[in-house]
Design a protein around this motif. Structure first.
Motif, mmCIF file in Angstrom:
data_model
loop_
_atom_site.group_PDB
_atom_site.id
_atom_site.type_symbol
_atom_site.label_atom_id
_atom_site.label_comp_id
_atom_site.label_asym_id
_atom_site.label_seq_id
_atom_site.Cartn_x
_atom_site.Cartn_y
_atom_site.Cartn_z
ATOM 1 N N UNK A 142 31.596 10.088 -36.876
ATOM 2 C CA UNK A 142 31.298 10.618 -35.541
ATOM 3 C C UNK A 142 32.560 10.652 -34.687
ATOM 4 N N UNK A 143 33.300 9.558 -34.691
ATOM 5 C CA UNK A 143 34.501 9.465 -33.853
ATOM 6 C C UNK A 143 35.595 10.413 -34.320
ATOM 7 N N UNK A 144 35.720 10.586 -35.647
ATOM 8 C CA UNK A 144 36.735 11.514 -36.148
ATOM 9 C C UNK A 144 36.433 12.945 -35.717
ATOM 10 N N UNK A 145 35.173 13.323 -35.760
ATOM 11 C CA UNK A 145 34.817 14.677 -35.343
ATOM 12 C C UNK A 145 35.080 14.874 -33.857
ATOM 13 N N UNK A 158 30.421 19.907 -28.628
ATOM 14 C CA UNK A 158 31.251 18.955 -29.359
ATOM 15 C C UNK A 158 30.447 17.711 -29.739
ATOM 16 N N UNK A 159 29.670 17.197 -28.794
ATOM 17 C CA UNK A 159 28.839 16.020 -29.076
ATOM 18 C C UNK A 159 27.773 16.333 -30.117
ATOM 19 N N UNK A 160 27.187 17.521 -30.021
ATOM 20 C CA UNK A 160 26.153 17.906 -30.981
ATOM 21 C C UNK A 160 26.731 18.038 -32.383
ATOM 22 N N UNK A 161 27.951 18.564 -32.481
ATOM 23 C CA UNK A 161 28.604 18.706 -33.778
ATOM 24 C C UNK A 161 28.938 17.344 -34.373
ATOM 25 N N UNK A 162 29.431 16.442 -33.529
ATOM 26 C CA UNK A 162 29.739 15.096 -34.004
ATOM 27 C C UNK A 162 28.476 14.391 -34.470
ATOM 28 N N UNK A 163 27.401 14.580 -33.731
ATOM 29 C CA UNK A 163 26.135 13.956 -34.105
ATOM 30 C C UNK A 163 25.621 14.515 -35.423
ATOM 31 N N UNK A 164 25.770 15.828 -35.616
ATOM 32 C CA UNK A 164 25.339 16.460 -36.866
ATOM 33 C C UNK A 164 26.148 15.934 -38.043
ATOM 34 N N UNK A 165 27.434 15.750 -37.840
ATOM 35 C CA UNK A 165 28.297 15.220 -38.898
ATOM 36 C C UNK A 165 27.862 13.824 -39.309
ATOM 37 N N UNK A 166 27.439 13.024 -38.333
ATOM 38 C CA UNK A 166 27.062 11.642 -38.599
ATOM 39 C C UNK A 166 25.774 11.534 -39.411
ATOM 40 N N UNK A 225 22.749 3.377 -31.269
ATOM 41 C CA UNK A 225 22.100 2.315 -32.047
ATOM 42 C C UNK A 225 22.997 1.839 -33.183
ATOM 43 N N UNK A 226 23.823 2.749 -33.709
ATOM 44 C CA UNK A 226 24.690 2.408 -34.833
ATOM 45 C C UNK A 226 25.934 1.642 -34.425
ATOM 46 N N UNK A 227 26.523 2.018 -33.312
ATOM 47 C CA UNK A 227 27.828 1.450 -32.965
ATOM 48 C C UNK A 227 27.815 -0.077 -32.844
ATOM 49 N N UNK A 228 26.791 -0.691 -32.241
ATOM 50 C CA UNK A 228 26.794 -2.162 -32.178
ATOM 51 C C UNK A 228 26.758 -2.819 -33.551
ATOM 52 N N UNK A 229 26.228 -2.107 -34.553
ATOM 53 C CA UNK A 229 26.065 -2.698 -35.874
ATOM 54 C C UNK A 229 27.369 -2.759 -36.659
#
Length: 255
Positions: A142-145, A158-166, A225-229
């Motif tokens: 996500x961060x790389x995208x 941009x956020x939607x594309x990063x989310x799709x990549x993840x 939800x993922x980042x804290x993990x």
């Protein structure tokens, strides 16, 4: 293998290379204080110490007080001094090494398999590591995208594309009876792990930790939800809330 040091008796220090005035074990040490005392300088086999990546600092009864990643090792007055970064609230803090050592204030190596062999603590650590690993891979994609996006592009796009990549694989981690992990695979988006376990069980894989199961979702994953993990402490807390007896059941039974 991991590097370990068992703190000895409490004593005052003068001219310590790290500027500390006290060394050894006392009750109530914080993780940072234990790590500072466990850095040395102590005797140890230089070749072995230089090859390790993690340092475990323990009390005289072998309870783990602090865990740190090793950034480097240097010599000081004929002994060794470890540089590194404390892993705050590492999930093994508070557990005890099963392979004890009488040596104090000496760097030695502990085999990860035997030091926690057959213990629930080791099983828990494997699942925590699995969750951290898959969460780290997902958030990194996500961060790389985001980092590689066109600055002139629409932020929402941009956020939607990063989310799709993840959302793509991996969405699970297969766990080998030895503790080895394998990310993703051909069935990453299939909900029924049990229906596809046969090909992998032939190679010693006994369980699968799925993000959908852990997060309680069957749809798109949420970066918040993922980042804290990616934190070991947060991952351990979440798995504990699910019930360790359920989370590690297959792995423990396979042992």
């Amino acid at each position: 293998m991991t590097l370990r040091v068992r703190l000895g008796d409490l004593r005052e220090m003068r001219d310590h290379p790290l500027g500390t005035t006290e060394a050894g074990f006392r009750a109530g040490l914080t993780q940072q204080e234990a790590f500072t005392r466990g850095r040395g300088p102590f005797c140890g086999d230089a070749e072995s110490v230089f090859s390790e990546r993690e340092l475990f600092v323990t009390a005289p009864d072998d309870e783990v007080l602090a865990v740190a990643t090793i950034a480097g090792v240097r010599e000081y007055d004929g002994e060794l001094l470890v540089d590194g970064d404390l892993v705050v609230d590492h999930e093994r803090v508070g557990t005890r090494l099963l392979i004890r050592t009488p040596a104090e204030n000496v760097f030695s190596c502990a085999d990860e398999e035997s030091a926690w062999a057959g213990s629930v603590e080791r099983a828990r650590w494997i699942y925590v590591r699995a969750l951290v690993e898959v969460a780290t891979v997902k958030t990194a994609s996500y961060d790389r995208r985001l980092a590689g996006a066109d600055p002139a592009a629409d932020p929402a796009t941009t956020l939607a594309t990063a989310d799709e990549t993840m959302q793509v694989v991996p969405r699970y981690v297969m766990i080998h009876r030895s503790g080895k992990l394998r990310l993703g695979g051909p069935y990453a988006d299939v909900a029924d792990w049990d229906g596809h376990v046969e090909p992998w069980s032939d190679y010693g894989y006994v369980d699968c930790l799925r993000l959908d199961d852990v997060l309680g979702t069957s749809g798109d994953l949420d970066i918040d939800a993922l980042r804290p993990l990616t934190s070991r402490a947060a991952a351990a807390e979440l798995l504990e809330s699910l019930g360790w007896d359920k989370v590690v059941r297959r792995f423990v039974e396979a042992r």
